[in-house]
Scaffold this motif. Structure first.
Motif, mmCIF file in Angstrom:
data_model
loop_
_atom_site.group_PDB
_atom_site.id
_atom_site.type_symbol
_atom_site.label_atom_id
_atom_site.label_comp_id
_atom_site.label_asym_id
_atom_site.label_seq_id
_atom_site.Cartn_x
_atom_site.Cartn_y
_atom_site.Cartn_z
ATOM 1 N N ALA A 39 25.726 14.474 -129.060
ATOM 2 C CA ALA A 39 26.045 13.215 -128.372
ATOM 3 C C ALA A 39 26.226 12.080 -129.385
ATOM 4 O O ALA A 39 27.200 11.331 -129.321
ATOM 5 N N ARG A 98 29.290 12.502 -131.379
ATOM 6 C CA ARG A 98 30.486 12.158 -130.608
ATOM 7 C C ARG A 98 30.708 10.637 -130.599
ATOM 8 O O ARG A 98 31.805 10.133 -130.810
ATOM 9 N N LEU A 99 29.617 9.905 -130.377
ATOM 10 C CA LEU A 99 29.678 8.451 -130.304
ATOM 11 C C LEU A 99 30.198 7.876 -131.625
ATOM 12 O O LEU A 99 31.081 7.011 -131.656
ATOM 13 N N PRO A 111 15.843 6.488 -126.067
ATOM 14 C CA PRO A 111 17.298 6.580 -126.253
ATOM 15 C C PRO A 111 17.813 5.302 -126.927
ATOM 16 O O PRO A 111 17.381 4.219 -126.542
ATOM 17 N N THR A 118 18.460 10.485 -124.232
ATOM 18 C CA THR A 118 19.134 9.993 -125.432
ATOM 19 C C THR A 118 20.545 10.547 -125.507
ATOM 20 O O THR A 118 21.517 9.816 -125.735
ATOM 21 N N ALA A 119 20.636 11.850 -125.272
ATOM 22 C CA ALA A 119 21.941 12.490 -125.357
ATOM 23 C C ALA A 119 22.876 11.944 -124.289
ATOM 24 O O ALA A 119 24.056 11.684 -124.541
ATOM 25 N N LEU A 170 22.797 8.995 -122.783
ATOM 26 C CA LEU A 170 23.212 7.620 -123.082
ATOM 27 C C LEU A 170 24.329 7.613 -124.136
ATOM 28 O O LEU A 170 25.362 6.969 -123.961
ATOM 29 N N SER A 171 24.092 8.357 -125.208
ATOM 30 C CA SER A 171 25.081 8.340 -126.290
ATOM 31 C C SER A 171 26.406 8.925 -125.827
ATOM 32 O O SER A 171 27.476 8.396 -126.148
ATOM 33 N N ASN A 172 26.330 10.009 -125.033
ATOM 34 C CA ASN A 172 27.567 10.595 -124.518
ATOM 35 C C ASN A 172 28.297 9.619 -123.625
ATOM 36 O O ASN A 172 29.521 9.479 -123.692
ATOM 37 N N GLN A 174 28.118 6.350 -123.586
ATOM 38 C CA GLN A 174 28.700 5.239 -124.336
ATOM 39 C C GLN A 174 29.935 5.686 -125.114
ATOM 40 O O GLN A 174 30.926 4.967 -125.188
ATOM 41 N N ALA A 175 29.873 6.894 -125.640
ATOM 42 C CA ALA A 175 31.039 7.421 -126.341
ATOM 43 C C ALA A 175 32.208 7.531 -125.378
ATOM 44 O O ALA A 175 33.337 7.122 -125.680
ATOM 45 N N TYR A 218 33.704 4.186 -124.511
ATOM 46 C CA TYR A 218 34.483 3.653 -125.619
ATOM 47 C C TYR A 218 35.833 4.352 -125.721
ATOM 48 O O TYR A 218 36.869 3.724 -125.895
ATOM 49 N N LEU A 219 35.753 5.692 -125.539
ATOM 50 C CA LEU A 219 36.994 6.463 -125.619
ATOM 51 C C LEU A 219 37.975 6.033 -124.535
ATOM 52 O O LEU A 219 39.173 5.904 -124.766
ATOM 53 N N ALA A 228 32.339 14.984 -123.297
ATOM 54 C CA ALA A 228 31.169 14.112 -123.217
ATOM 55 C C ALA A 228 30.548 14.197 -121.825
ATOM 56 O O ALA A 228 29.333 14.310 -121.666
ATOM 57 N N ASP A 288 28.724 17.375 -121.263
ATOM 58 C CA ASP A 288 27.422 17.354 -121.924
ATOM 59 C C ASP A 288 26.417 16.519 -121.133
ATOM 60 O O ASP A 288 25.247 16.840 -121.060
#
Lengths: 208, 755
Positions: free
Chosen positions: A20, A23-24, A107, B543-544, B546-548, B550-551, B554-555, B569, B572
């Motif tokens: 993740a 990817r970000l 997170p 965590t994963a 949130l990051s996915n 946000q990615a 953005y994409l 994303a 996941d």
């Protein structure tokens, strides 16, 4: 927007988290290299690649803080950002004292992570600039003859040609020629510049 | 004054010492005689062979009567005659060896000739050096066997000479002697010995040896003999036509057909109609063997006791047969034993006279007796009624109802208190059916079956039943019932009690509830200890996610979004969300309160789930985990939550135990194994300092703890849970260092069989 060519080294034993964050960061234009254990990272780490490391604190066997110590121990200046599930104060203090750029809690918000990474990459860039300058000074210093090097250490100690000649048991005129060569080879115009270079590269003045 | 006092004290002390010495002696002596002696009786044949059965029974009685020690007897039938062949012998020896591997014997009694070679060959089934006494067989049988010195016994003696003496005495005028025997292999052995015995007698007869006749010819021959003939009948296992015969049956036929008295050297022929002989009975063999065994048990070296001929041989004659041939008892040798004596006419007559004489006296006595009896009976009835009333009262005070029931007639007697217990109205008749009607419908079958199955002599049967009272509430009644034989010998009579155990039951239910509550609280408290680790476990997927997310955002915000990346994303995110949900689900299961369940359980899966829950705790405590799970575990049922709690507790204990060890040494090993008894074994090993020897047995007691913090309930609850699953738990030091917790759980079918 970001430094082109900066690579982020990600180390986390949790593959989901690793994927993740990777990817970000890739979406944001960074290159990433991912590792699921500290050992894997240490074995494959190429210090010549510019960028920073994002380490998970809690990992089996060899945790993030130990990895940071291992890097420092071999003189590696890679800037480090920590991610942790449970951010307890003693651990964060230890990490920051050991030179970590930031200590973030999972997170992690995108903004905090990107800001920390931008900062770390900048620190890395600066480190790299400093070290490339030192490298060039050292290279120039290496081109001096032993006698010229000797003369240079006296010059940066602030001695006059006459004093240096007395020290080395020769005439003032000869010292004047040596000094001219030194200034030329070290590519400086003034003694003040020479002293600054010597300081940067850690060349110490000759004690009387 | 002073001197005499000293003397007196001295005297007293001597007297005390003397008494002490005597007591001590008595103790020593009684201990010596108290040690029980164990005897193994091996029947060469089986139960249906009267010879060995009679002899061994006589020996057994003799042993028990004559021994100063307590005697313990074990017995087995070798069955060597009906199952000939080495295979059976080996099998039997193996069986005995295993059966008695943990038992020490002081003596082996082998009954029957064929048992002797068996015990010589398989002496190790009881251990060498245990003396052997055998019973049966003749000296000729043993001559070839080379008996070891510690094998001795009682042999049959066949005294042909004494048999001839008996015949000569009973028939002083006889002139002819006919010897008859069979043509079988065993039969021929007797013929030569008999010829020789006859040669040695002083008195000579006109002799005829009939060893080659058919069965019918034998009977024809004896039916034609003049009465001054002596007939000697030897063994007849087969006739000259090769027809196999049973010697005793031949004796019956010969004796019946014979017109002259028949004699024989075998005890078995007694009672067939032959006159007799100098013979032994199996009982006398057994008694002699018993005596010899007693000598050895009281310390005599068996080597000093060579095999001896049964001393119980005697002149034994059949009174009925003698009478038939007009032989006089006066001619019998001294010490003859007369068997099957019929009561003489005089004896009968005397009884008759005596009976007549006493009739009148008896009648008057009878009348007096009846009057007395009537009085006694009234008294007895009165006191019986009193005692019954007392008992009923006492029982009612103790909230117990008494009853008796006849299974054949359904007749029921019950105290009034039973009515109260079952909530029956005052006018309801006390019958089987009214009681049964009060029982909870679900329990009626249990009630009926419980009463049906009881046998006399067994322990009282105990059954708990629910009774529905008229107001609707339930009452628990415990029924204890016992069967006994009544005066007529039938076993249909039952008696027993009803006890109200409602309070007891509700206390037990209460205790069970409390136990569940404590178990649950412990689970919660363990999870509390783990909260940090569990938070981390949920935090990772968050965590994963949130990051996915946000990615992805953005994409998507780009001019030309990379939709493939966005898709990945999002996939996941779904995956990570499931993962977080799984953690929460596991936790919720453990936090749930509820009655124990019984469902199929896969222990390996439970272990993996538990380790997943503990993953971060292991990491933060720097403990590594080794897992060695067996592939094929038998199926079992149980409560997965409770079993997981056991695992959780044991693993946490293992981690606690290693807190003071260097990180590299901290390792917990979990393994499972299916053992041969179809049980599932689970081991949790640590590499900590191990258990202190003194703590071992206390560890499973509630509120005992070796930790600085902790309630001391963990292992107590583990133990309760494992036991409730029909298994057992123990804690010991591991050979490899550290402590080892082990528990086993029965596989499904075994648990069902046990219930």
């Amino acid at each position: 927007m970001t430094d082109p060519g900066a690579t982020i080294f990600l180390v986390d034993d949790d593959a989901g988290v690793l994927r993740a964050i990777s990817r970000l960061l890739r979406a944001r234009g960074y290159d990433t290299l991912t590792f699921t254990s500290s050992r894997e990272f240490l074995e494959a780490h190429d210090r010549s690649i510019p960028g920073c490391a994002v380490l998970d604190v809690s990992m089996p066997d060899f945790d993030g803080l130990e990895l940071q110590q291992a890097l420092t121990a071999v003189g590696n200046q890679r800037p480090v950002i920590f991610l942790t599930g449970a951010g307890d104060i003693p651990t964060s203090v230890r990490a920051m004292k050991a030179g970590a750029i930031d200590f973030l809690t999972k997170p992690v918000s995108e903004d905090a992570l990107l800001a920390a990474i931008a900062h770390a990459v900048q620190v890395d860039t600066e480190n790299r600039q400093v070290s490339s300058e030192v490298d060039s000074i050292n290279a120039r210093f290496a081109r001096l003859t032993p006698r010229e090097q000797e003369v240079m250490t006296h010059v940066i100690a602030g001695r006059l040609n006459k004093q240096i000649a007395g020290h080395l048991g020769t005439v003032e005129k000869t010292i004047k020629v040596h000094r001219g060569r030194v200034m030329e080879k070290m590519a400086v115009r003034s003694v003040a510049d020479l002293v600054r270079l010597a300081e940067k590269a850690g060349i110490s003045p000759r004690k009387p | 004054m002073c001197g005499s006092s000293v003397k007196y004290t001295h005297l007293l002390r001597s007297a005390f010492l003397l008494v002490f010495a005597i007591l001590l002696g008595a103790v020593v002596a009684s201990r010596a005689t108290d040690a029980p002696k164990r005897v193994l009786v091996l029947h060469a044949y089986n139960y249906t062979f009267p010879a060995t059965t009679i002899a061994s029974e006589a020996a057994r009685r003799r042993l028990l009567e004559g021994s100063q020690h307590a005697i313990e007897i074990e017995a087995d039938f070798l069955d060597l005659a009906r199952m000939p062949g080495e295979e059976h012998a080996t099998r039997t020896a193996n069986f005995l060896r295993e059966k008695y591997s943990k038992m020490h014997f002081d003596l082996v009694l082998v009954v029957g000739t064929e048992g002797v070679p068996f015990i010589i060959k398989y002496r190790d089934v009881v251990g060498a050096g245990v003396p052997v006494v055998f019973v049966g067989g003749s000296a000729a049988n043993y001559a070839a066997m080379q008996l070891p010195p510690d094998i001795t016994g009682i042999m049959s003696g066949f005294d042909l000479d004494k048999m001839l003496e008996l015949a000569e005495r009973l028939q002083p005028n006889a002139t002819r002697l006919v010897v008859m025997g069979g043509s079988g292999r065993a039969d021929r052995g007797w013929q030569q010995a008999t010829r020789e015995a006859i040669e040695h007698r002083k008195r000579k007869f006109e002799r005829a040896f009939r060893f080659d006749l058919t069965y019918d010819a034998m009977l024809a021959e004896v039916s034609r003999l003049p009465s001054d003939t002596i007939v000697l009948l030897l063994s007849v296992y087969a006739d000259s036509a090769g027809r196999p015969l049973i010697p005793r049956d031949v004796a019956v036929a010969v004796a019946k057909a014979s017109t002259a008295p028949v004699y024989a050297p075998f005890g078995t022929y007694l009672g067939t109609g032959i006159v007799g002989g100098y013979v032994e009975t199996y009982e006398s063999m057994g008694i002699a063997a018993g005596d010899m065994a007693l000598e050895i048990l009281s310390g005599k070296d068996p080597a000093t006791l060579p095999p001896r001929i049964n001393p119980g041989q005697a002149f034994r004659v059949d009174a009925t047969a003698m009478k038939r041939f007009g032989l006089k008892q006066g001619n019998l040798p001294p010490d003859s034993i007369v068997m099957f004596r019929e009561p003489g006419v005089w004896d009968e007559h005397r009884n008759l006279v005596l009976a007549t004489l006493f009739v009148v006296g008896l009648q008057s006595l009878f009348l007096a007796g009846l009057l007395f009896q009537w009085h006694r009976r009234r008294q007895a009835e009165l006191s019986l009624r009193e005692s019954e009333e007392r008992m009923t009262f006492t029982a009612a005070s103790a909230n117990i109802g008494l009853w008796q029931f006849n299974r054949a007639t359904d007749e029921l007697w019950a105290t009034q208190h039973c009515r109260v217990l079952f909530g029956l109205a005052r006018d309801t008749p006390l019958t089987r059916d009214t009681f049964l009607a009060a029982v909870h419908p679900d329990d009626r079958r249990i009630a009926v079956n419980a009463l049906r199955g009881i046998l006399p002599g067994e322990r009282p049967a105990v059954t708990d039943l629910r009774v529905v009272l008229p107001a609707g509430q339930e009452r628990w009644i415990r029924v204890r019932a016992r069967a006994y034989r009544d005066g007529l010998g039938t076993s249909d009579q039952l008696s027993g009690i009803f006890v109200d155990i409602t309070e007891q039951k509700s206390a037990a239910a209460e205790a069970e509830l409390q136990r569940q509550e404590v178990t649950h609280l412990m689970r919660v408290s363990v999870l509390g200890e783990l909260s940090g680790a569990i938070a981390h476990e949920v935090n990772q997927p968050l965590t994963a996610i949130l990051s996915n997310a946000q990615a992805a955002l953005y994409l998507l915000a780009q001019d030309i979004p990379d939709l493939a990346q966005v898709n990945e994303a999002l996939q996941d995110i779904v995956k990570e969300d499931n993962r977080a949900g799984e953690v929460v689900r596991r936790l919720r299961a453990l936090l749930k309160k509820g009655e124990p369940k019984s469902e199929p359980v896969n222990i390996n899966e439970l272990i993996n789930m538990t380790i997943a829950l503990l993953r971060n705790e292991l990491i933060s405590r720097r403990v590594t985990m080794e897992i060695d799970l067996a592939d094929q575990l038998p199926a079992m049922t149980g409560d997965p939550i409770q079993l997981q709690q056991v695992l959780l507790n044991l693993i946490m204990n293992a981690m606690d135990a290693m807190a003071s060890m260097p990180a590299a040494a901290r390792c917990v090993t979990i393994s499972t194994r299916a053992n041969r008894a179809r049980a599932i074994e689970v081991y949790v090993r640590d590499r900590g300092p191990g258990l202190k020897p003194t703590t071992g047995h206390k560890l499973f007691e509630p509120f005992y703890t070796t930790k600085d913090h902790g309630l001391g309930l963990g292992l107590a609850i583990c133990s309760t849970i494992v036991q409730a699953h029909g298994g057992q738990i123990n804690l010991a030091n591991d050979e490899a260092g550290g402590a080892r917790a082990a528990f086993w759980l029965p596989a499904q079918e075994d648990l069902m069989a046990a219930q």
